[in-house]
Write an enzyme that holds these catalytic residues in place. Structure first.
Site, short mmCIF file in Angstrom:
data_model
loop_
_atom_site.label_atom_id
_atom_site.label_comp_id
_atom_site.label_asym_id
_atom_site.label_seq_id
_atom_site.Cartn_x
_atom_site.Cartn_y
_atom_site.Cartn_z
CG ASP A 1 -2.06 1.12 1.32
OD1 ASP A 1 -1.75 2.00 0.18
OD2 ASP A 1 -2.75 1.28 2.03
CE1 TYR B 1 1.19 3.73 -10.19
CE2 TYR B 1 2.97 4.80 -9.36
CZ TYR B 1 2.31 3.97 -9.10
OH TYR B 1 2.31 2.79 -8.34
NE ARG B 2 -4.41 10.66 -14.90
CZ ARG B 2 -5.52 11.31 -15.11
NH1 ARG B 2 -5.45 12.71 -15.35
NH2 ARG B 2 -6.76 10.69 -15.38
NE ARG C 1 0.32 13.97 -6.85
CZ ARG C 1 0.05 14.03 -8.31
NH1 ARG C 1 0.88 14.99 -8.90
NH2 ARG C 1 -0.64 13.14 -8.99
CG HIS D 1 -7.92 4.30 -22.64
ND1 HIS D 1 -7.15 3.33 -21.76
CD2 HIS D 1 -8.79 4.60 -21.64
CE1 HIS D 1 -7.72 2.97 -20.61
NE2 HIS D 1 -8.80 4.07 -20.75
CG ASP D 2 -4.28 1.87 -28.78
OD1 ASP D 2 -3.13 1.12 -28.65
OD2 ASP D 2 -4.77 1.92 -29.57
CE1 TYR E 1 -2.85 8.62 -24.40
CE2 TYR E 1 -2.58 6.24 -24.20
CZ TYR E 1 -2.87 7.52 -23.49
OH TYR E 1 -3.02 7.40 -22.24
CG ASP F 1 -2.44 0.47 -24.93
OD1 ASP F 1 -2.10 1.53 -24.87
OD2 ASP F 1 -3.43 0.17 -24.47
#
Length: 387
Positions: free
Chosen positions: A68, A92-93, A99, A134-135, A138, A164
């Site tokens: 976690d 991640y973004r 962070r 999403h793919d 893009y 992807d």
């Protein structure tokens, strides 16, 4: 004494994968297929994508622990792994890993030789970097999607293979392996910024050269390789199946016409004005027989014609079966690892990792005792697929 062969050329390489969906897990699977010890860090009670964990083939050949990252000591657990790893992958973004306390700065402070791979759709910088996607979005912006399909309808969707996995996962793996080579040649660890938009655009390099040379029209269905050419495309057969034709070179085109029974169309090869008529002749011939009948006609020829198979049919194709392109493991038919190696053969060693199921083993093998108190996930006991 017989030496036991390594389980792939990346045997001994340690990889930490921060769990996600799509291109990140596929890239980690490829590294695992090549022999790397991939430890997937799953989140507690994280949702799976449409299927049970036992069927998620992209998690084969991996091990899983549950951490976690929002817990007070969550980041430290991951940093313990990163300290002992060669590679870390996250999807991640931009800014999220920082962070959470597991960004490149945090990891390199513990392990300066770490290759830190980042997988995103839009990349780490740019106006859209923080936006979801999403793919399909893009590849739409790169121009790649706009090339696919007929001219009289919207572009066809190529599943999520083009963006992807081709533009994303494969470029991440290439970048990671190049950076790993740099480290082992005496360099330092670094960040690999793999973006689906960058990789997909890169895949179209040849097309952009043709466009600049005036040999590619910037519209769908009007070119040699996009279905505009009648001898490079697909045709329906009498039983509703389809045949794929790629008879580009003159000698292959001549063989194609001979076996199709329309040798009088030989002069239409380079005469674009005759292409509509040629397409009508080709389509009519293919509609006269079933897919299997045409497969038999073209079998053993250099006409560059093949039946269009479904996902369930493909593993039974004689050529693919002979090569072992597909394999069965734990009752799941799946693509075998690729590519192939003469000295360090690869294989599907284990089925999909269950979240948290390998915590004890990883804690021992990687000497990370802090993992032992990490929470477990109930999915670790998910049933195996039927045998």
């Amino acid at each position: 004494m017989t030496k036991v062969p390594a389980q792939g050329p990346l045997t001994g390489v340690r990889v930490v994968e921060l769990a996600g969906i799509g291109p990140g897990p596929f890239a980690a699977m490829l590294l695992a297929d090549l022999g790397a010890d991939v430890v997937r860090v799953d989140r507690p009670h994280a949702p799976v994508l449409a299927i049970e964990a036992a069927y998620d083939v992209t998690n084969r050949n991996k091990r899983s622990v549950v951490v976690d990252l929002k817990a007070p000591d969550g980041a430290d657990r991951v940093l313990d792994l990163a300290e002992r790893a060669d590679v870390l992958l996250e999807g991640y973004r931009p800014g999220v890993a920082e962070r959470l306390g597991v960004g490149p700065g945090d990891c390199h402070a513990r392990n300066p030789r770490l290759v830190y791979g980042r997988m995103t759709g839009w990349g780490q910088q740019g106006p859209l970097a923080d936006r979801a996607g999403h793919d399909i979005a893009y590849i739409a912006r790169t121009g790649a999607l706009g090339m696919i399909g007929g001219p009289d309808r919207p572009p066809a969707v190529p599943a999520n293979l083009l963006g992807d996995y081709a533009g994303g996962s494969l470029y991440l793996v290439v970048g990671v392996l190049a950076a790993l080579h740099h480290v082992r040649a005496g360099g330092t660890g670094q960040v690999v910024d793999a973006a689906v938009v960058d990789g997909t655009a890169h895949l179209s390099a040849m097309i952009h050269g043709m466009l600049a040379a005036g040999s590619w029209q910037d519209r769908r269905g009007g070119n040699l390789l996009d279905g505009g050419c009648p001898y490079y495309g697909t045709y329906e057969t009498a039983d509703g199946g389809a045949m794929a034709v790629g008879a580009l070179e003159p000698q292959f085109y001549a063989e194609f016409l001979r076996l199709l029974g329309i040798e009088d169309q030989a002069d239409a090869h380079r005469d674009v004005a005759r292409w509509p008529t040629l397409r009508e002749h080709v389509a009519a011939r293919f509609k006269a027989r079933t897919r299997d009948e045409w497969t038999a006609v073209f079998d053993g020829s250099d006409a560059c014609v093949a039946p269009v198979l479904s996902l369930r049919e493909a593993p039974h194709d004689p050529h693919l079966a002979a090569r072992g392109t597909f394999t069965d493991h734990d009752g799941i038919t799946q693509p075998a690892p690729a590519p192939r190696f003469s000295a360090t053969p690869t294989t599907v060693r284990t089925g999909p990792a269950r979240p948290g199921a390998d915590t004890d083993d990883v804690a021992r093998d990687w000497d990370v005792p802090r993992l032992l108190s990490a929470p477990r996930d109930p999915q670790r006991s998910a049933p195996r697929p039927p045998q």
